[in-house]
Design an enzyme around this catalytic site. Sequence first.
Site, short mmCIF file in Angstrom:
data_model
loop_
_atom_site.label_atom_id
_atom_site.label_comp_id
_atom_site.label_asym_id
_atom_site.label_seq_id
_atom_site.Cartn_x
_atom_site.Cartn_y
_atom_site.Cartn_z
N GLN A 12 0.83 -1.22 0.00
CA GLN A 12 0.00 0.00 0.00
C GLN A 12 0.86 1.26 0.00
OE1 GLN A 12 -3.58 1.34 2.75
NE2 GLN A 12 -1.67 1.78 3.82
N ASP A 13 1.74 1.38 1.00
CA ASP A 13 2.52 2.61 1.14
C ASP A 13 3.53 2.77 0.01
OD1 ASP A 13 1.11 2.76 3.45
OD2 ASP A 13 2.84 2.82 4.80
N GLN A 88 6.61 -8.39 6.86
CA GLN A 88 5.41 -9.18 7.11
C GLN A 88 4.63 -8.28 8.04
OE1 GLN A 88 2.46 -10.48 7.96
NE2 GLN A 88 3.37 -11.24 9.86
N SER A 89 3.58 -7.64 7.53
CA SER A 89 2.99 -6.51 8.25
C SER A 89 1.67 -6.84 8.95
CB SER A 89 2.75 -5.35 7.26
OG SER A 89 1.69 -5.68 6.39
N SER A 130 6.27 1.47 13.82
CA SER A 130 4.81 1.31 13.94
C SER A 130 4.29 1.64 15.33
CB SER A 130 4.47 -0.14 13.63
OG SER A 130 3.15 -0.43 14.02
N GLU A 132 2.18 0.00 16.66
CA GLU A 132 2.01 -1.32 17.31
C GLU A 132 3.10 -1.53 18.38
OE1 GLU A 132 -0.56 -3.37 16.78
OE2 GLU A 132 0.18 -5.17 17.76
N TYR A 153 4.86 -9.31 15.75
CA TYR A 153 5.09 -8.20 14.80
C TYR A 153 5.60 -6.97 15.54
CZ TYR A 153 3.89 -4.18 11.87
OH TYR A 153 3.92 -2.99 11.17
N LYS A 157 9.17 -5.14 15.06
CA LYS A 157 9.29 -3.71 14.68
C LYS A 157 10.12 -2.94 15.70
CE LYS A 157 7.24 -2.91 10.74
NZ LYS A 157 7.96 -2.36 9.60
P1 NAP Z 1 1.90 -3.98 3.02
O1 NAP Z 1 0.84 -3.44 2.11
O2 NAP Z 1 1.66 -5.26 3.75
O3 NAP Z 1 3.24 -4.13 2.13
C1 NAP Z 1 4.34 -4.88 2.59
C2 NAP Z 1 5.39 -4.91 1.51
O4 NAP Z 1 6.52 -5.69 1.96
C3 NAP Z 1 4.93 -5.61 0.20
O5 NAP Z 1 5.49 -4.93 -0.89
C4 NAP Z 1 5.53 -7.00 0.34
O6 NAP Z 1 5.73 -7.65 -0.89
C5 NAP Z 1 6.86 -6.64 0.97
N1 NAP Z 1 7.53 -7.78 1.60
C6 NAP Z 1 7.04 -8.59 2.56
N2 NAP Z 1 7.96 -9.52 2.91
C7 NAP Z 1 9.05 -9.29 2.13
C8 NAP Z 1 10.31 -9.91 2.01
N3 NAP Z 1 10.64 -10.99 2.74
N4 NAP Z 1 11.19 -9.41 1.12
C9 NAP Z 1 10.87 -8.33 0.35
N5 NAP Z 1 9.69 -7.71 0.42
C10 NAP Z 1 8.78 -8.18 1.30
O7 NAP Z 1 2.31 -2.88 4.11
P2 NAP Z 1 1.98 -1.30 4.14
O8 NAP Z 1 0.65 -1.11 4.78
O9 NAP Z 1 2.27 -0.70 2.83
O10 NAP Z 1 3.05 -0.81 5.22
C11 NAP Z 1 4.38 -0.45 4.82
C12 NAP Z 1 5.30 -0.60 6.02
O11 NAP Z 1 4.87 0.25 7.07
C13 NAP Z 1 5.36 -2.01 6.62
O12 NAP Z 1 6.67 -2.22 7.12
C14 NAP Z 1 4.39 -1.94 7.79
O13 NAP Z 1 4.73 -2.90 8.76
C15 NAP Z 1 4.62 -0.52 8.26
N6 NAP Z 1 3.49 0.14 8.92
C16 NAP Z 1 2.27 0.15 8.31
C17 NAP Z 1 1.22 0.83 8.90
C18 NAP Z 1 -0.13 0.87 8.27
O14 NAP Z 1 -1.09 1.23 8.98
N7 NAP Z 1 -0.27 0.59 6.98
C19 NAP Z 1 1.43 1.49 10.15
C20 NAP Z 1 2.71 1.46 10.71
C21 NAP Z 1 3.74 0.81 10.08
P3 NAP Z 1 4.54 -8.51 -1.59
O15 NAP Z 1 3.65 -7.51 -2.30
O16 NAP Z 1 5.28 -9.40 -2.51
O17 NAP Z 1 3.81 -9.23 -0.49
N1 GDD Z 2 -7.54 -7.81 10.62
C1 GDD Z 2 -8.65 -7.91 11.36
N2 GDD Z 2 -9.66 -8.73 10.93
N3 GDD Z 2 -8.75 -7.18 12.49
C2 GDD Z 2 -9.90 -7.27 13.21
C3 GDD Z 2 -10.97 -8.10 12.83
C4 GDD Z 2 -10.85 -8.86 11.63
O1 GDD Z 2 -11.73 -9.59 11.23
N4 GDD Z 2 -11.98 -7.94 13.73
C5 GDD Z 2 -11.56 -7.07 14.65
N5 GDD Z 2 -10.29 -6.65 14.35
C6 GDD Z 2 -9.48 -5.71 15.14
C7 GDD Z 2 -8.10 -6.24 15.53
O2 GDD Z 2 -8.20 -7.10 16.66
C8 GDD Z 2 -7.38 -4.92 15.83
O3 GDD Z 2 -7.65 -4.52 17.15
C9 GDD Z 2 -8.04 -3.91 14.88
O4 GDD Z 2 -9.22 -4.56 14.36
C10 GDD Z 2 -7.15 -3.48 13.71
O5 GDD Z 2 -6.65 -4.64 13.06
P1 GDD Z 2 -5.84 -4.56 11.67
O6 GDD Z 2 -6.62 -3.83 10.66
O7 GDD Z 2 -5.40 -5.95 11.34
O8 GDD Z 2 -4.60 -3.62 12.02
P2 GDD Z 2 -3.57 -3.59 13.25
O9 GDD Z 2 -3.89 -2.38 14.06
O10 GDD Z 2 -3.51 -4.88 13.95
O11 GDD Z 2 -2.19 -3.41 12.50
C11 GDD Z 2 -2.03 -2.43 11.47
O12 GDD Z 2 -1.61 -1.21 12.02
C12 GDD Z 2 -0.30 -1.22 12.61
C13 GDD Z 2 -0.04 0.19 13.16
O13 GDD Z 2 -0.65 0.33 14.39
C14 GDD Z 2 -1.01 -2.99 10.45
O14 GDD Z 2 -1.02 -2.16 9.31
C15 GDD Z 2 0.38 -3.01 11.00
O15 GDD Z 2 1.31 -3.35 9.97
C16 GDD Z 2 0.70 -1.61 11.52
O16 GDD Z 2 2.00 -1.55 12.04
#
Ligand code: NAP
Ligand code: GDD
Length: 327
Positions: A12-13, A88-89, A130, A132, A153, A157
């Site tokens: 996504q990012d 692995q996010s 994160s 998290e 996770y 992180k």
């Molecule tokens: P995402 O959509 O899950 O994307 C993860 C990316 O990492 C994908 O391009 C994936 O490739 C790649 N990847 C996973 N394992 C890999 C490996 N072993 N080697 C090389 N590439 C690998 O995550 P995102 O939401 O864009 O988030 C970007 C980063 O910010 C992540 O590190 C996440 O943990 C962190 N983060 C996200 C949030 C959020 O709310 N979105 C908040 C805080 C921090 P594939 O496409 O091949 O799977």
């Molecule tokens: N995924 C998921 N699926 N979450 C659920 C569900 C469900 O069916 N039902 C309830 N939840 C609750 C989870 O228990 C959690 O409290 C909340 O919804 C958000 O879950 P996710 O959307 O999976 O996100 P996350 O907060 O655990 O993690 C995301 O945000 C982090 C930053 O705070 C990810 O993007 C992480 O990579 C990122 O670091």
Amino acid sequence: MKRALITGITGQDGSYLTELLLGKGYEVHGVIRRSSTFNTGRIEHLYQDPHEPEQRLVLHYGDLTDSSRLVTLIEKVRPDEVYHLAAQSHVRVSFDEPEFTGNTTGLGTARLLEAIRMVGIDTRYYQASSSEMFGATPPPQSEVTPFYPRSPYGAAKLYGYWMARNYREAHGLFAVNGILFNHESPRRGETFVTRKIARAAARIAQGKEDFVYLGNLDAVRDWGFAPEYVEGMWRMLQADAGDDYVLATGTATTVREWVRYCFEHVNADWEKHVRFDEGYLRPTEVDALIGDASKAERELGWKAQTMPEQLAHIMVDAELQDVGVSR
Ligand code: NAP
Ligand code: GDD
């Protein structure tokens, strides 16, 4: 022309950041994993033919578990800026695959930092840290809040966070930790809760599905809009020195409220369509994340614009469009 290397470019990012950097005139190099099916859907619209002389988006195979490849990539690309987004996010999945999560999300960061140090380039490094990592520490959370991760996770992180800080302090690397709270968009992975609910609301409204199964509806998250957050990442690397910054909206929304925002937007009664499945509960939950991003506003001029209810509407509208309804 500045040159950036993005790990996780297919995520996504990564996709939004690529758009942003190409728009700013960068040459962008992205690391993609070899897969038996295409995993480049999010960046398809940005793809450039390698035979074009003016190519500014270049993709390279690589994996976070392959140290020697990371070294050759850094040596070959010699980027001015490295955005380390790959991981692995998924928090729930990390309980099933703690070792793999540690290897990619945690050690993968060490491998990349070490590759930069070994090659000896002068670059600026962004670490995707994160909220998290705050885990059980109550909100509001800022750069000075103590960490208490609640998942493999989160623990992985936290290791990445400290490695980035250590390379800043030990080796003088311009390293930044962006401590980002949850940020979402129509490009969010389908199994994260916001996208799962937005998708279900649209499909249920169109009679394509009847129910969506969810876990904990009481969790509180601070949901912002991903394109705004990648702008924050870029600003962090333009600062005078490497530092750590929180990005967040500062608002609190429960999963239940998000469900309501999505279902109300399609005039459906969520209580008739949402069912509980304990399989979606986590062994340890993060109850509440609400960020204080005042440092980013003060020092980078960054402030979240899109608030959760509006974001829910953006995401449901995108799902409706996907099933052929325009609004
Ligand atoms: P995402 O959509 O899950 O994307 C993860 C990316 O990492 C994908 O391009 C994936 O490739 C790649 N990847 C996973 N394992 C890999 C490996 N072993 N080697 C090389 N590439 C690998 O995550 P995102 O939401 O864009 O988030 C970007 C980063 O910010 C992540 O590190 C996440 O943990 C962190 N983060 C996200 C949030 C959020 O709310 N979105 C908040 C805080 C921090 P594939 O496409 O091949 O799977
Ligand atoms: N995924 C998921 N699926 N979450 C659920 C569900 C469900 O069916 N039902 C309830 N939840 C609750 C989870 O228990 C959690 O409290 C909340 O919804 C958000 O879950 P996710 O959307 O999976 O996100 P996350 O907060 O655990 O993690 C995301 O945000 C982090 C930053 O705070 C990810 O993007 C992480 O990579 C990122 O670091």
